[in-house]
Design a protein around this motif. Structure first.
Motif, PDB file in Angstrom:
ATOM      1  N   UNK A   5      -3.565   0.367  -8.175  1.00  0.00           N
ATOM      2  CA  UNK A   5      -2.982  -0.977  -7.912  1.00  0.00           C
ATOM      3  C   UNK A   5      -1.759  -1.371  -8.838  1.00  0.00           C
ATOM      4  N   UNK A   6      -1.616  -0.818  -9.949  1.00  0.00           N
ATOM      5  CA  UNK A   6      -0.844  -1.238 -11.001  1.00  0.00           C
ATOM      6  C   UNK A   6       0.302  -0.309 -11.346  1.00  0.00           C
ATOM      7  N   UNK A   7       0.625   0.782 -10.058  1.00  0.00           N
ATOM      8  CA  UNK A   7       1.754   2.114 -10.531  1.00  0.00           C
ATOM      9  C   UNK A   7       2.953   1.339 -11.072  1.00  0.00           C
ATOM     10  N   UNK A   8       3.537   2.062 -11.899  1.00  0.00           N
ATOM     11  CA  UNK A   8       4.611   1.307 -12.755  1.00  0.00           C
ATOM     12  C   UNK A   8       5.928   1.292 -11.914  1.00  0.00           C
ATOM     13  N   UNK A   9       6.088   2.053 -10.779  1.00  0.00           N
ATOM     14  CA  UNK A   9       7.246   1.949 -10.072  1.00  0.00           C
ATOM     15  C   UNK A   9       7.364   0.735  -9.351  1.00  0.00           C
ATOM     16  N   UNK A  10       6.382   0.182  -9.093  1.00  0.00           N
ATOM     17  CA  UNK A  10       6.307  -1.108  -8.364  1.00  0.00           C
ATOM     18  C   UNK A  10       7.218  -2.295  -8.985  1.00  0.00           C
ATOM     19  N   UNK A  35     -12.676   3.985 -11.494  1.00  0.00           N
ATOM     20  CA  UNK A  35     -12.271   2.575 -11.743  1.00  0.00           C
ATOM     21  C   UNK A  35     -10.989   2.621 -12.325  1.00  0.00           C
ATOM     22  N   UNK A  36     -10.839   3.722 -13.342  1.00  0.00           N
ATOM     23  CA  UNK A  36      -9.496   3.811 -13.725  1.00  0.00           C
ATOM     24  C   UNK A  36      -8.503   4.329 -12.795  1.00  0.00           C
ATOM     25  N   UNK A  37      -8.663   5.260 -11.796  1.00  0.00           N
ATOM     26  CA  UNK A  37      -8.057   5.602 -10.694  1.00  0.00           C
ATOM     27  C   UNK A  37      -7.517   4.481  -9.959  1.00  0.00           C
ATOM     28  N   UNK A  38      -8.359   3.834  -9.429  1.00  0.00           N
ATOM     29  CA  UNK A  38      -8.122   2.365  -8.628  1.00  0.00           C
ATOM     30  C   UNK A  38      -7.193   1.493  -9.309  1.00  0.00           C
ATOM     31  N   UNK A  87       0.722  -1.182  -0.059  1.00  0.00           N
ATOM     32  CA  UNK A  87       0.061  -0.101  -0.008  1.00  0.00           C
ATOM     33  C   UNK A  87       0.986   1.341  -0.067  1.00  0.00           C
ATOM     34  N   UNK A  88       0.655   2.219  -0.786  1.00  0.00           N
ATOM     35  CA  UNK A  88       1.028   3.373  -0.856  1.00  0.00           C
ATOM     36  C   UNK A  88       0.079   4.748  -0.526  1.00  0.00           C
ATOM     37  N   UNK A  89       0.496   5.973  -0.727  1.00  0.00           N
ATOM     38  CA  UNK A  89      -0.645   7.017  -0.499  1.00  0.00           C
ATOM     39  C   UNK A  89      -1.796   6.973  -1.575  1.00  0.00           C
ATOM     40  N   UNK A  90      -1.303   6.469  -2.818  1.00  0.00           N
ATOM     41  CA  UNK A  90      -2.316   6.436  -3.693  1.00  0.00           C
ATOM     42  C   UNK A  90      -3.215   5.468  -3.540  1.00  0.00           C
ATOM     43  N   UNK A  91      -3.077   4.320  -2.980  1.00  0.00           N
ATOM     44  CA  UNK A  91      -4.031   3.112  -2.663  1.00  0.00           C
ATOM     45  C   UNK A  91      -4.624   3.785  -1.406  1.00  0.00           C
ATOM     46  N   UNK A  92      -4.234   4.101  -0.384  1.00  0.00           N
ATOM     47  CA  UNK A  92      -4.995   4.791   0.926  1.00  0.00           C
ATOM     48  C   UNK A  92      -5.827   5.761   0.350  1.00  0.00           C
ATOM     49  N   UNK A  93      -5.622   6.763  -0.233  1.00  0.00           N
ATOM     50  CA  UNK A  93      -6.505   7.917  -0.729  1.00  0.00           C
ATOM     51  C   UNK A  93      -7.468   7.342  -1.603  1.00  0.00           C
ATOM     52  N   UNK A  94      -7.138   6.725  -2.707  1.00  0.00           N
ATOM     53  CA  UNK A  94      -8.166   6.131  -3.711  1.00  0.00           C
ATOM     54  C   UNK A  94      -9.006   5.404  -3.089  1.00  0.00           C
ATOM     55  N   UNK A  95      -8.612   4.460  -2.245  1.00  0.00           N
ATOM     56  CA  UNK A  95      -9.653   3.363  -1.696  1.00  0.00           C
ATOM     57  C   UNK A  95     -10.715   4.141  -0.916  1.00  0.00           C
ATOM     58  N   UNK A  96     -10.146   5.070  -0.141  1.00  0.00           N
ATOM     59  CA  UNK A  96     -10.821   5.655   1.050  1.00  0.00           C
ATOM     60  C   UNK A  96     -11.960   6.628   0.304  1.00  0.00           C
ATOM     61  N   UNK A  97     -11.502   7.285  -0.734  1.00  0.00           N
ATOM     62  CA  UNK A  97     -12.424   8.037  -1.573  1.00  0.00           C
ATOM     63  C   UNK A  97     -13.516   7.312  -2.210  1.00  0.00           C
ATOM     64  N   UNK A 111      -6.779  -5.272 -10.675  1.00  0.00           N
ATOM     65  CA  UNK A 111      -5.581  -4.536 -10.408  1.00  0.00           C
ATOM     66  C   UNK A 111      -4.355  -5.423  -9.788  1.00  0.00           C
ATOM     67  N   UNK A 112      -4.984  -6.589  -8.888  1.00  0.00           N
ATOM     68  CA  UNK A 112      -4.041  -7.119  -8.356  1.00  0.00           C
ATOM     69  C   UNK A 112      -3.430  -8.297  -9.221  1.00  0.00           C
ATOM     70  N   UNK A 113      -4.464  -8.838  -9.830  1.00  0.00           N
ATOM     71  CA  UNK A 113      -3.972 -10.104 -10.782  1.00  0.00           C
ATOM     72  C   UNK A 113      -2.963  -9.181 -11.819  1.00  0.00           C
ATOM     73  N   UNK A 114      -3.447  -8.100 -12.281  1.00  0.00           N
ATOM     74  CA  UNK A 114      -2.396  -7.531 -12.964  1.00  0.00           C
ATOM     75  C   UNK A 114      -0.930  -7.370 -12.723  1.00  0.00           C
ATOM     76  N   UNK A 115      -0.806  -6.846 -11.363  1.00  0.00           N
ATOM     77  CA  UNK A 115       0.420  -6.436 -10.946  1.00  0.00           C
ATOM     78  C   UNK A 115       1.236  -7.561 -10.491  1.00  0.00           C
TER      79      UNK A 115
END
Lengths: 408, 180
Positions: free
Chosen positions: A193-198, A186-189, A19-29, A45-49
């Motif tokens: 989940x699939x942020x490139x840096x990971x 949906x796109x944001x989530x 989890x990172x800031x993107x996951x925390x904020x987007x999931x809460x929103x 997203x999880x399957x993809x990553x």
């Protein structure tokens, strides 16, 4: 026994580090506005990553080289340059969001304005990058990030109507939201989940830890168990918001609102545990994104890189991380809202996805690098389906952002 | 030495190699700025229907901020949330509710659209009450006594009800416009 402990530690670190800031904020929103009706996107997203992180780890373990190095060599400087520009821009944007996230977490613990914490957070990130060993850094932040399990505990303590909660998992657009806003989130989530840096961090980390073919099984376990459990925590964050904030008409627009459901569930102790988790998750992600900027630049330009080398022997690698951190502090000093930066970063991540993941699929199929470990048919089929999904998501991201005025 | 006659150090081909990616990056940055600019809050002059929608959005934002502050204060009163964390939460709610007030003030509905003009006025009163209630909530957190907290919670409750009422009236006016 030691090997078993190593595997367990790897999995726990992967969960905590997912989890990172993107996951925390987007999931809460999303939880506060759409309930759990977008949880299916987290699964997608999880399957993809998992698919692409597995390929990326395999490239590192088999070739002994990081994915980006191989991409540069295999696809040439132009194609790799495009990949570099896209992923570097998104990674720096993500780094800004993570440094802002640390500052917001520290504000929650101290009530001191986050703008004052930004330089402190950046300095702490740099000190760790400069002085602390890779393994220690990864394990400490990953294990502390595990305290985010407090969100899952909170869901149970809140005692929701489980049938109603499960029914909310069905994809549907709430009456007070538009279809375009639903798809924008949906796109944001998916981007979160699939942020490139990971994947770049995962493969470069494999080289830092000197993975070989013998480590493939461990890498696979870390990805296939750790990441889905990390995704489970993402859904728990959305569930907390759906149970407490949605009925009160509270739409999340700050990280501070994340702890309100936790307080209702478990009181001060659980709030303290979750704040430690938020700080650790964003700090760990800030380390990973800063390292990813150094990794991608150094691997593309052929510089000496790696935390296993002394800073003096990888000077440009360390300098690029310092520059990225200075940029992050400078951007946050303009009084920009870190949560808004986070929301934009996950959407622009979605735009960059095909450019990041296509080269990985190409390299993972090249016998010259992979020998007998090239992708099997099933993995290629899944990877190809995902590339189609990634392309659709990337093409839809910016138009949806404009039409929905960034989901507002 | 004739400097003007010296051969160029960068060939045209090399120059285009450097220029192409630079132009691509610049074009990308301009597009990103345009997108981010386009995603900004809708404010300023708007037609009647859009103005009503915008007023409704700002009321929702203000309601969310007031409800956030109320939940934070109730959690502090019940001993569930540390005061420092609540202060950070309410501080952010102050920013949200004042942003809603600012956007509402900046909105200019056409004079002919009476429902939008009236809706904006009613909304303005409710949002102004919301700003005062959320700001007072921070004072109550600093005072650290139960009576102040209870008063602030009651004030937030009233402000929330006023915002709901304004939203209902706007909704009714907008339905009337549709039937016409």
């Amino acid at each position: 026994m030691n090997r078993l402990l190593g595997v367990a530690l790897g999995i726990l670190t992967a969960i905590g580090g997912f989890l990172d800031a993107g996951d925390l904020v987007t999931n809460a929103v999303v939880g506060s506005r759409f309930g759990l009706s977008l949880a299916w996107v987290v699964g997608l997203g999880i399957v993809g990553i998992c698919v692409f992180a597995h390929m990326s780890g395999k490239v590192a373990a088999v070739s002994g080289r990081a994915t980006f190095e191989v991409i540069r060599e295999r696809l040439g400087p132009r194609a790799a340059g495009l990949n570099l520009v896209a992923s570097l821009a998104v990674t720096v944007l993500t780094l800004i969001a993570e440094v802002g996230g640390i500052a917001l977490a520290l504000q929650l613990a101290s009530s001191v304005d986050h703008r004052l914490w930004v330089p402190v957070a950046a300095l702490a990130v740099w000190l760790v990058l400069w002085r602390v060993k890779f393994k220690v850094m990864e394990n400490v932040t990953g294990l502390l990030g595990l305290t985010l399990i407090g969100f899952a505990v909170a869901v149970f303590l809140l005692g929701p109507d489980w049938g109603e909660l499960a029914a909310g998992l069905a994809p549907s657009v709430p009456a007070n939201e538009s279809t375009t806003t639903y798809w924008y989130y949906a796109v944001a989530l998916f981007g979160a989940a699939m942020t490139p840096y990971e994947v770049f961090f995962f493969s470069s980390g494999g080289v830092e830890e000197k993975w070989t073919v013998r480590d493939l099984a461990t890498s696979r376990l870390n990805v296939l168990i750790g990441f889905p459990l990390g995704g489970f925590l993402s859904v728990a964050i959305a569930a907390c918001a759906a149970i407490v904030l949605l009925p009160r008409g509270i739409a999340v627009d700050s990280m501070a609102q994340l702890v309100l459901p936790v307080a209702q569930a478990g009181g001060m102790l659980l709030v303290a545990v979750v704040i430690v988790g938020i700080a650790a998750a964003t700090f760990g992600a800030a380390l990973e994104t800063a390292l990813s900027t150094g990794y991608t630049l150094a691997q593309y330009l052929g510089w000496s890189w790696g935390k296993f080398r002394r800073p003096a022997h990888a000077a440009r690698f360390h300098l690029s991380m310092i520059v990225a951190l200075v940029v992050a502090v400078a951007v946050l000093a303009t009084n920009v809202d870190p949560v808004a930066v986070t929301e934009y970063s996950v959407v622009f991540s979605a735009v960059a996805l095909p450019l990041t993941y296509l080269p990985i699929l190409v390299v993972a199929n090249d016998p010259e690098y992979m020998g007998e470990h090239t992708n099997g048919r099933a993995l290629n089929a899944v990877g190809s389906v995902y590339l189609v999904v990634l392309t659709v998501v990337a093409l839809a991201a910016v138009p949806l952002m404009i039409v929905t005025r960034a989901g507002s | 030495m004739n400097r003007a006659a010296a051969p160029p150090t960068v060939s045209r081909r090399n120059a285009s190699r450097v220029a192409a990616p630079t132009c691509a990056v610049l074009a990308g940055m301009i597009c990103a700025c345009a997108v981010l600019g386009g995603c900004g809050a809708q404010a300023g002059r708007a037609d009647g229907e859009r103005a009503v929608i915008a007023v409704g959005d700002h009321l929702d934002e203000a309601s969310s901020a007031v409800a956030t502050a109320q939940l934070a204060l109730e959690s502090v009163r019940d001993g569930l949330l540390p005061a420092v964390t609540a202060d950070a939460t309410v501080g952010r709610a102050v920013e949200s509710v004042t942003a809603a007030a600012h956007d509402l003030a900046a909105l200019v509905p056409p004079a002919a659209a009476r429902d939008a003009v009236q809706g904006r006025l009613t909304a303005w009163d409710a949002v102004a009450d919301g700003v005062a209630a959320v700001a007072q909530a921070r004072v109550a957190l600093g005072a650290d006594d139960d009576a102040s907290l209870s008063d602030a919670i009651a004030e937030l409750d009233d402000a929330g009800a006023a915002l709901d009422d304004a939203a209902s009236r706007l909704d009714a006016a907008s339905r009337l416009r549709e039937t016409r």
